[in-house]
Motif scaffolding. Structure first.
Motif, mmCIF file in Angstrom:
data_model
loop_
_atom_site.group_PDB
_atom_site.id
_atom_site.type_symbol
_atom_site.label_atom_id
_atom_site.label_comp_id
_atom_site.label_asym_id
_atom_site.label_seq_id
_atom_site.Cartn_x
_atom_site.Cartn_y
_atom_site.Cartn_z
ATOM 1 N N THR A 91 0.820 -1.221 0.000
ATOM 2 C CA THR A 91 0.000 0.000 0.000
ATOM 3 C C THR A 91 0.856 1.274 0.000
ATOM 4 O O THR A 91 0.338 2.366 0.195
ATOM 5 N N HIS A 92 2.165 1.114 -0.195
ATOM 6 C CA HIS A 92 3.033 2.298 -0.228
ATOM 7 C C HIS A 92 2.997 2.953 -1.601
ATOM 8 O O HIS A 92 2.941 2.285 -2.625
ATOM 9 N N ARG A 93 3.062 4.290 -1.603
ATOM 10 C CA ARG A 93 3.179 5.004 -2.869
ATOM 11 C C ARG A 93 4.664 5.131 -3.226
ATOM 12 O O ARG A 93 5.532 5.009 -2.361
ATOM 13 N N PRO A 94 4.974 5.396 -4.529
ATOM 14 C CA PRO A 94 6.383 5.457 -4.927
ATOM 15 C C PRO A 94 7.259 6.332 -4.030
ATOM 16 O O PRO A 94 8.383 5.945 -3.691
ATOM 17 N N ASP A 95 6.743 7.512 -3.593
ATOM 18 C CA ASP A 95 7.606 8.381 -2.779
ATOM 19 C C ASP A 95 7.818 7.833 -1.366
ATOM 20 O O ASP A 95 8.583 8.397 -0.586
ATOM 21 N N GLU A 96 7.119 6.738 -1.044
ATOM 22 C CA GLU A 96 7.348 6.087 0.255
ATOM 23 C C GLU A 96 8.220 4.842 0.097
ATOM 24 O O GLU A 96 8.307 4.014 0.996
#
Ligand SMILES: Nc1ncnc2c1ncn2[C@@H]1O[C@H](COP(=O)(O)OP(=O)(O)OP(=O)(O)O)[C@@H](O)[C@H]1O
Ligand SMILES: [Mg+2]
Length: 303
Positions: free
Chosen positions: A155-160
């Motif tokens: 569930t992480h977005r690329p910037d995470e």
């Protein structure tokens, strides 16, 4: 009679070739106003299923152009691109689009992820675009996340995510449509050494797990020869050097005789081949460094 036999044999060899992908006399000319750039100059080579082919060569020699042609992103001026017996250069635009969506997976240097979407959603995207969602899709995406070792980053977005993790999501997304051909343009170009090693190992494990696929990696980094089954050098739009599996095994220092002893006991390593390779690598580094210097200079002193 003997002439006919030879001809038949040759024809048989061609049609029964193991090569999943054959490029035959590919010519690509870009036109900018009156200026013509010959990006591919009669390039001929082939690629096999279950293998990683690494392509190297100086900046501007035509590597990305070749990947774009194989991936159906652009068209040749002449020549053939035979995929599973069909010449995709003859396809209509519609057929090319279908081919690109179903048969090709792309991995780029700058991970082509959508910043607003989670890892899972980025992997789902190619399936949504090709309208191939099924009740099993969620499970399939989970298995792709597991293959790239990111189950806990779903569930992480690329910037995470770290650069290496982002590239792992890109690889999973490239695999989502179960493509026959995986095209990677500088997949480790933006990564630190540790992340690069992880991505290299992952790319190798992908081809081991899916031996029906063909992987082509374009890179300036000669370390990638460690995971290659064959390596081609391009110079001025044509293949200048080919290194076979056996060449690479020797160059990677993995030589073994039939009885398991190092083959150098029986067969001295072809020192000219090693020197040839070393020279190509040095030239590669030289071009790469010059290119970087030019870019930095342009940033420092824009005209
Ligand atoms: N769309 C385009 N229009 C005009 N010329 C182009 C275009 N794309 C590429 N070229 C030219 O074609 C040649 C081959 O470019 P290509 O991008 O394939 O090189 P490359 O080997 O991938 O280089 P690099 O290692 O720097 O990525 C270059 O001279 C480039 O300037
Ligand atoms: Mg390129």
């Amino acid at each position: 009679m003997s002439y006919d036999n030879t001809t038949n044999r040759e024809t048989y060899k061609y049609t029964q070739s193991e090569g999943l992908l054959q490029i035959d006399d590919a010519i690509k000319i870009y036109k900018r106003g009156k200026i013509e750039v010959v990006a591919l100059r009669g390039l001929t080579c082939d690629f096999k299923a279950g293998e990683i082919t690494v392509i190297m060569g100086p900046s501007g020699c035509g590597k990305t152009t070749l990947l774009n042609m194989i991936g159906g992103l652009d068209r040749l001026n002449s020549g053939k691109i035979i995929v599973n017996g069909e010449d995709i250069a003859q396809y209509t635009d519609n057929q090319v689009e279908q081919y690109r969506r179903k048969k090709i997976g792309f991995v780029f240097q700058f991970m082509n992820l959508i910043p607003e979407l989670t890892a899972e959603e980025n992997i789902l995207l190619p399936l949504e675009l090709s309208k191939t969602l099924t009740p099993q899709t969620a499970q399939f995406v989970d298995s792709l996340l597991e293959i790239v070792g990111l189950t806990d980053r779903k569930t992480h977005r690329p910037d995470e995510l770290s650069g290496g993790e982002q590239q792992r999501v890109s690889i999973a997304a490239a695999l989502a449509n179960n493509p026959d051909i995986i095209l990677c343009d500088e997949p480790t170009g933006e990564l630190d050494t540790d992340s690069k090693r992880v991505i290299m190992a992952l790319l190798r494990s992908v081809i081991e797990q899916f031996p029906g696929k063909t992987m082509i990696i374009v890179s300036h980094d000669s370390e990638l020869k460690e995971i290659a089954d064959r390596m081609y050098y391009i110079r001025d739009g044509a293949i200048s050097h080919k290194f076979s599996k056996e060449d690479l095994r020797e160059l990677n220092g993995e030589t073994q005789g039939e009885d398991g002893l190092p083959s150098s006991t029986y067969r001295p390593i072809d020192s000219n081949r090693v020197k040839e390779m070393a020279l190509l690598e040095l030239r590669e580094v030289d071009h790469y460094v010059r290119d970087k210097i030019e870019k930095i200079e342009k940033k420092l002193h824009p005209v």
